[in-house]
Design an enzyme around this catalytic site. Structure first.
Site, PDB file in Angstrom:
ATOM      1  N   GLU A   1      34.500 -38.215  18.218  1.00 19.12           N
ATOM      2  CA  GLU A   1      34.993 -39.545  17.862  1.00 19.12           C
ATOM      3  C   GLU A   1      35.861 -40.125  18.985  1.00 19.12           C
ATOM      4  O   GLU A   1      35.780 -41.309  19.308  1.00 19.12           O
ATOM      5  CB  GLU A   1      35.765 -39.475  16.531  1.00 19.12           C
ATOM      6  CG  GLU A   1      36.393 -40.773  16.067  1.00 19.12           C
ATOM      7  CD  GLU A   1      35.401 -41.913  15.840  1.00 19.12           C
ATOM      8  OE1 GLU A   1      34.172 -41.693  15.911  1.00 19.12           O
ATOM      9  OE2 GLU A   1      35.862 -43.043  15.623  1.00 19.12           O
TER      10      GLU A   1
ATOM     11  N   GLU B   1      33.086 -47.003  23.946  1.00 20.80           N
ATOM     12  CA  GLU B   1      32.636 -48.289  23.405  1.00 20.80           C
ATOM     13  C   GLU B   1      33.581 -49.438  23.734  1.00 20.80           C
ATOM     14  O   GLU B   1      33.124 -50.563  23.902  1.00 20.80           O
ATOM     15  CB  GLU B   1      32.361 -48.216  21.897  1.00 20.80           C
ATOM     16  CG  GLU B   1      33.572 -48.077  21.022  1.00 20.80           C
ATOM     17  CD  GLU B   1      33.218 -48.037  19.536  1.00 20.80           C
ATOM     18  OE1 GLU B   1      32.385 -48.814  19.096  1.00 20.80           O
ATOM     19  OE2 GLU B   1      33.807 -47.210  18.824  1.00 20.80           O
TER      20      GLU B   1
ATOM     21  N   HIS C   1      28.392 -23.799  30.451  1.00 22.94           N
ATOM     22  CA  HIS C   1      26.934 -23.674  30.447  1.00 22.94           C
ATOM     23  C   HIS C   1      26.266 -24.867  31.138  1.00 22.94           C
ATOM     24  O   HIS C   1      25.092 -25.136  30.910  1.00 22.94           O
ATOM     25  CB  HIS C   1      26.422 -23.512  29.008  1.00 22.94           C
ATOM     26  CG  HIS C   1      26.928 -22.252  28.379  1.00 22.94           C
ATOM     27  ND1 HIS C   1      26.501 -21.000  28.772  1.00 22.94           N
ATOM     28  CD2 HIS C   1      27.884 -22.043  27.433  1.00 22.94           C
ATOM     29  CE1 HIS C   1      27.137 -20.077  28.077  1.00 22.94           C
ATOM     30  NE2 HIS C   1      27.998 -20.684  27.250  1.00 22.94           N
TER      31      HIS C   1
ATOM     32  N   LYS D   1      34.968 -43.608  20.825  1.00 24.04           N
ATOM     33  CA  LYS D   1      35.941 -44.715  20.792  1.00 24.04           C
ATOM     34  C   LYS D   1      36.211 -45.206  22.213  1.00 24.04           C
ATOM     35  O   LYS D   1      36.217 -46.392  22.486  1.00 24.04           O
ATOM     36  CB  LYS D   1      37.223 -44.189  20.143  1.00 24.04           C
ATOM     37  CG  LYS D   1      38.059 -45.160  19.415  1.00 24.04           C
ATOM     38  CD  LYS D   1      37.652 -45.383  17.976  1.00 24.04           C
ATOM     39  CE  LYS D   1      36.224 -45.744  17.807  1.00 24.04           C
ATOM     40  NZ  LYS D   1      35.705 -45.751  16.503  1.00 24.04           N
TER      41      LYS D   1
ATOM     42  N   ARG E   1      29.905 -59.668  14.205  1.00 21.73           N
ATOM     43  CA  ARG E   1      28.522 -59.286  13.924  1.00 21.73           C
ATOM     44  C   ARG E   1      27.575 -59.618  15.069  1.00 21.73           C
ATOM     45  O   ARG E   1      26.383 -59.299  15.024  1.00 21.73           O
ATOM     46  CB  ARG E   1      28.032 -59.966  12.654  1.00 21.73           C
ATOM     47  CG  ARG E   1      28.852 -59.639  11.430  1.00 21.73           C
ATOM     48  CD  ARG E   1      28.350 -60.391  10.233  1.00 21.73           C
ATOM     49  NE  ARG E   1      27.069 -59.907   9.791  1.00 21.73           N
ATOM     50  CZ  ARG E   1      26.884 -58.954   8.897  1.00 21.73           C
ATOM     51  NH1 ARG E   1      27.926 -58.372   8.341  1.00 21.73           N
ATOM     52  NH2 ARG E   1      25.679 -58.583   8.544  1.00 21.73           N
TER      53      ARG E   1
ATOM     54  N   TRP F   1      23.396 -61.746  17.703  1.00 22.41           N
ATOM     55  CA  TRP F   1      23.283 -60.520  18.491  1.00 22.41           C
ATOM     56  C   TRP F   1      21.797 -60.399  18.766  1.00 22.41           C
ATOM     57  O   TRP F   1      21.004 -60.113  17.867  1.00 22.41           O
ATOM     58  CB  TRP F   1      23.794 -59.333  17.672  1.00 22.41           C
ATOM     59  CG  TRP F   1      23.898 -58.058  18.439  1.00 22.41           C
ATOM     60  CD1 TRP F   1      24.952 -57.621  19.190  1.00 22.41           C
ATOM     61  CD2 TRP F   1      22.906 -57.014  18.528  1.00 22.41           C
ATOM     62  NE1 TRP F   1      24.678 -56.400  19.737  1.00 22.41           N
ATOM     63  CE2 TRP F   1      23.436 -56.001  19.355  1.00 22.41           C
ATOM     64  CE3 TRP F   1      21.620 -56.847  18.007  1.00 22.41           C
ATOM     65  CZ2 TRP F   1      22.729 -54.838  19.659  1.00 22.41           C
ATOM     66  CZ3 TRP F   1      20.929 -55.689  18.314  1.00 22.41           C
ATOM     67  CH2 TRP F   1      21.484 -54.694  19.128  1.00 22.41           C
TER      68      TRP F   1
ATOM     69  N   ASN G   1      19.392 -63.533   9.776  1.00 24.42           N
ATOM     70  CA  ASN G   1      19.906 -62.236  10.209  1.00 24.42           C
ATOM     71  C   ASN G   1      18.868 -61.200   9.804  1.00 24.42           C
ATOM     72  O   ASN G   1      18.509 -61.117   8.641  1.00 24.42           O
ATOM     73  CB  ASN G   1      21.259 -61.970   9.514  1.00 24.42           C
ATOM     74  CG  ASN G   1      21.740 -60.528   9.627  1.00 24.42           C
ATOM     75  OD1 ASN G   1      22.450 -60.043   8.770  1.00 24.42           O
ATOM     76  ND2 ASN G   1      21.370 -59.829  10.671  1.00 24.42           N
ATOM     77  N   GLY G   2      18.367 -60.436  10.786  1.00 19.07           N
ATOM     78  CA  GLY G   2      17.361 -59.425  10.476  1.00 19.07           C
ATOM     79  C   GLY G   2      16.277 -59.429  11.530  1.00 19.07           C
ATOM     80  O   GLY G   2      16.457 -59.975  12.623  1.00 19.07           O
TER      81      GLY G   2
ATOM     82  N   CYS H   1      24.321 -60.275  13.798  1.00 22.19           N
ATOM     83  CA  CYS H   1      24.158 -61.688  13.476  1.00 22.19           C
ATOM     84  C   CYS H   1      24.941 -62.002  12.208  1.00 22.19           C
ATOM     85  O   CYS H   1      24.905 -61.249  11.230  1.00 22.19           O
ATOM     86  CB  CYS H   1      22.719 -62.120  13.274  1.00 22.19           C
ATOM     87  SG  CYS H   1      21.703 -61.893  14.721  1.00 22.19           S
TER      88      CYS H   1
ATOM     89  N   LYS I   1      29.258 -55.177  14.906  1.00 22.29           N
ATOM     90  CA  LYS I   1      29.569 -54.362  13.731  1.00 22.29           C
ATOM     91  C   LYS I   1      28.448 -54.548  12.718  1.00 22.29           C
ATOM     92  O   LYS I   1      27.790 -55.575  12.722  1.00 22.29           O
ATOM     93  CB  LYS I   1      30.886 -54.839  13.133  1.00 22.29           C
ATOM     94  CG  LYS I   1      31.619 -53.756  12.377  1.00 22.29           C
ATOM     95  CD  LYS I   1      33.034 -54.154  12.121  1.00 22.29           C
ATOM     96  CE  LYS I   1      33.781 -53.062  11.409  1.00 22.29           C
ATOM     97  NZ  LYS I   1      34.100 -51.928  12.291  1.00 22.29           N
TER      98      LYS I   1
END
Ligand code: F6R
Length: 603
Positions: free
Chosen positions: A477, A484, A500, A481, A27, A74, A100-101, A2, A598
């Site tokens: 990584e 996502e 295994h 990447k 965000r 978000w 936001n929160g 947000c 983000k």
């Protein structure tokens, strides 16, 4: 998670707020809205979907007003919909709020309001704030907002407008970021710097349990007891252009391409007379029995790389923990543990909680952060800053790379303090690190080859990444990447672990990306490569591949020669470009991947 923005000044608020929201869209982007103060009412326009949908909705509406707030969401509580979008209005439509929160006690607050005959329109945890503000309104929006804050449990950065307090805008926060920007043409609140950078680089960082009262000409600050407090005005050094795409189709590609420069800047900050050099020099690294690195997502992956580097160069035990696990596991850290927190934003909720847990247990905390003034930067005992500049694409690239070089610098400082490396070894490592920006620049020239190869990979349903030791760390990584931004399922495995269990997933035309920078383990990893090829897989080999011939099943990308421990800085460039071009070829919204945002400021 947000983004919020607010403006009060002499200009029309709507375009400024929409422009700020565009910069904050990373965000959250499932709905957006704005509220504009218009003499006798507050206009609120909200829209499900990306910001472009709100923009279309506003066309032809001519919202007039010089005070306003905006929000890009978000969703956490309540599906993305118009009614659940912010700003939220109280029932009398006299107070508008952006949040936001997460308000953890919103259910009990809602029940109490309902018992008083006040019903809520949305399914969000945020609307309760606007309803409470109207309920407690005492003729002064500052004291009212403090009264409301005392009843909230959870995290919040808030912007508020009140019809009964014309000519002011109120902002307050706890556990979520909020900055106040000041300029001659008016004053701003924002979740992050890029939202206001075009208008001002002078900001106040609001701390927890502080309230800002913005007027057209100034800002005053209060604590939650209503007492006036003084704050320091700070200057942001990021350039205005750094928050623009600069001709690239996506921020992610621009940020990948910026890596030689930001690596150089970050390295310089450890050498020249800058804050990072001082921090490194002042670190007392004697007496630690172990290092614990904790972080989330890619920052965690940087920590996994660092474990190999620090253990190898310093012969000291390093544990790496996901911050979301560390915070709840009653971690075994104490005054003899160095806890390293890694975070681009400095606002990731789990990493903040891990930092507080480590401090409460008496550990010394060292943060590696990109955003000056962020919560982690402020709360850690000491902090090294990556010089990545603003990172806008949701998928991190340049911040990750700069984290790596600061971690190398820290490892060398540690090795020096512990006498673990001879002076000539230390000098050789430093010289090698200094070559990384140039080597990264040479790799970025291979864009066309990578682009062509990636175009042939868009059809894969699943892609595996394998490597041993530090190559395994960077495989993590590469896999993150890819998944996502391209939505292709992907896993990273230690190459020796495949047999295994996971090898059963390998079939005709599965793609395996194998990292082979490790000379000592080259033959071992190549055996694993043979094993997957003989089960039908195709392989992209990244690293130093002496004697390997490409064929129908095997493609390879060579990396410039490099000390194995620092090779992740090179292999990651290929992995970033590969993911980027796969996603680009699929025509996806690379900078804003679905379901992600983000700066993850919620648990
Ligand atoms: C992945 C990515 C995330 C972040 C993670 C931590 O590309 O960007 O996994 O690395 O959310 O964020 P920060 O570094 O801001 O704490």
């Amino acid at each position: 998670m947000c983004g919020i923005i607010g403006y009060i000044g002499s200009k029309q608020a709507t375009p400024l707020i929409m422009e700020g929201l565009r910069k904050l869209e990373y965000r959250g982007y499932d709905s957006a809205g704005i509220a504009i103060f218009d003499s006798d009412h507050i206009d609120v326009i909200k829209q499900k979907g990306k910001l472009s949908a709100l923009k279309r909705r506003l066309e032809g509406l001519h919202l007039e007003g010089q005070i306003g707030i905006g929000h890009t969401r978000w969703a956490t509580h309540g599906e993305p919909s118009e009614v659940n979008s912010h700003p939220h209005l109280g029932g009398q439509e006299r107070i508008a709020v952006v949040h936001n929160g997460i308000i953890e006690n919103y259910r009990s607050l809602t029940e109490r309001l309902e018992a008083k005959g006040i019903s809520l329109a949305s399914q969000t945890d945020s609307e309760v704030i606007a309803q409470l503000a109207e309920y407690y309104y005492d003729g002064n929006i500052v004291s009212t907002s403090i009264k409301v804050a005392h009843r909230l449990e959870g995290s919040y950065a808030l912007g508020m407008l009140s019809l009964d307090d014309p000519d002011v805008l109120v902002a307050l926060k706890k556990d979520n970021p909020l900055i106040i920007g000041v300029s001659e043409a008016g004053n701003f609140i924002a979740s992050d710097v890029p939202a206001i950078l075009r208008h001002t680089n002078k900001v106040y960082y609001l701390d927890d349990k502080e309230v800002a009262l913005l007027t057209r000409n100034g800002v005053r600050f209060f604590n939650f007891d209503g007492e006036v407090i003084e704050k320091c005005l700070e200057t942001i050094t990021w350039s205005m252009d750094s928050a623009e795409k600069g001709g690239y189709p996506h921020f992610m590609l621009k940020e990948i391409m910026e890596q030689p420069r930001v690596l150089e800047d970050t390295l310089q900050s450890t050498l020249s007379d800058s804050a990072n050099k001082q921090v490194l020099e002042n670190l007392d690294l004697s007496g630690y029995t172990k290092v614990v690195i904790t972080a989330c997502g890619s920052a965690y992956n940087a920590g996994v790389v660092a474990r190999y580097v620090i253990e190898s160069l310093c012969r000291l035990t390093v544990e790496v923990e996901l911050a979301s696990e560390f915070r709840y596991k009653d971690p075994l850290v104490d005054g003899k543990t160095l806890v390293i927190l890694i975070s681009q934003s400095g606002e990731t909720a789990d990493t903040i909680a891990a930092l507080r847990e480590a401090r409460a247990k008496g550990a010394f905390t060292l943060a590696i952060v990109n955003v000056v003034g962020s919560t982690i930067a402020k709360e850690a005992n000491t902090c090294l800053f990556t010089a990545a500049g603003p990172e806008i694409a949701v998928a991190t690239t340049k911040a990750f790379s700069t984290q790596l070089v600061l971690l190398y610098a820290l490892a060398l400082r540690f090795a020096e303090a512990r006498g673990a490396l001879a002076p000539e070894q230390l000098a050789a490592c430093k010289a090698e690190i200094a070559t990384l920006p140039g080597k990264v620049a040479s790799l970025l020239e291979q864009v066309d080859t990578l682009q062509k190869y990636a175009a042939s990979c868009v059809g894969y349903k699943s892609i595996f990444f394998i490597g041993r030791n530090i190559d395994y760390a960077i495989a993590l990584e590469g896999s993150l990447k890819l998944k996502e931004i391209s939505y292709i399922h992907s896993e990273a495995y230690a190459a020796g672990e495949l047999k295994h269990g996971t090898i059963s997933l390998i079939e005709e035309d599965t793609l395996v990306v194998a990292l082979v920078t490790n000379e000592r383990l080259f033959e071992k990893t190549m055996s694993n490569v043979e094993q997957v090829i003989s089960r039908g897989a195709k392989v992209l080999l990244i690293g130093n591949c002496p004697g390997v011939q490409p064929n129908e099943k095997l493609t390879f990308v060579s990396l410039p020669a490099c000390f194995e421990l620092f090779s992740p800085s090179l292999s990651v460039i290929i992995l970033q470009l590969f993911s980027y071009y796969v996603a680009a070829d699929k025509g996806l919204d690379i900078d804003k991947p679905r379901n992600l945002a983000k700066s993850v400021t919620v648990e």
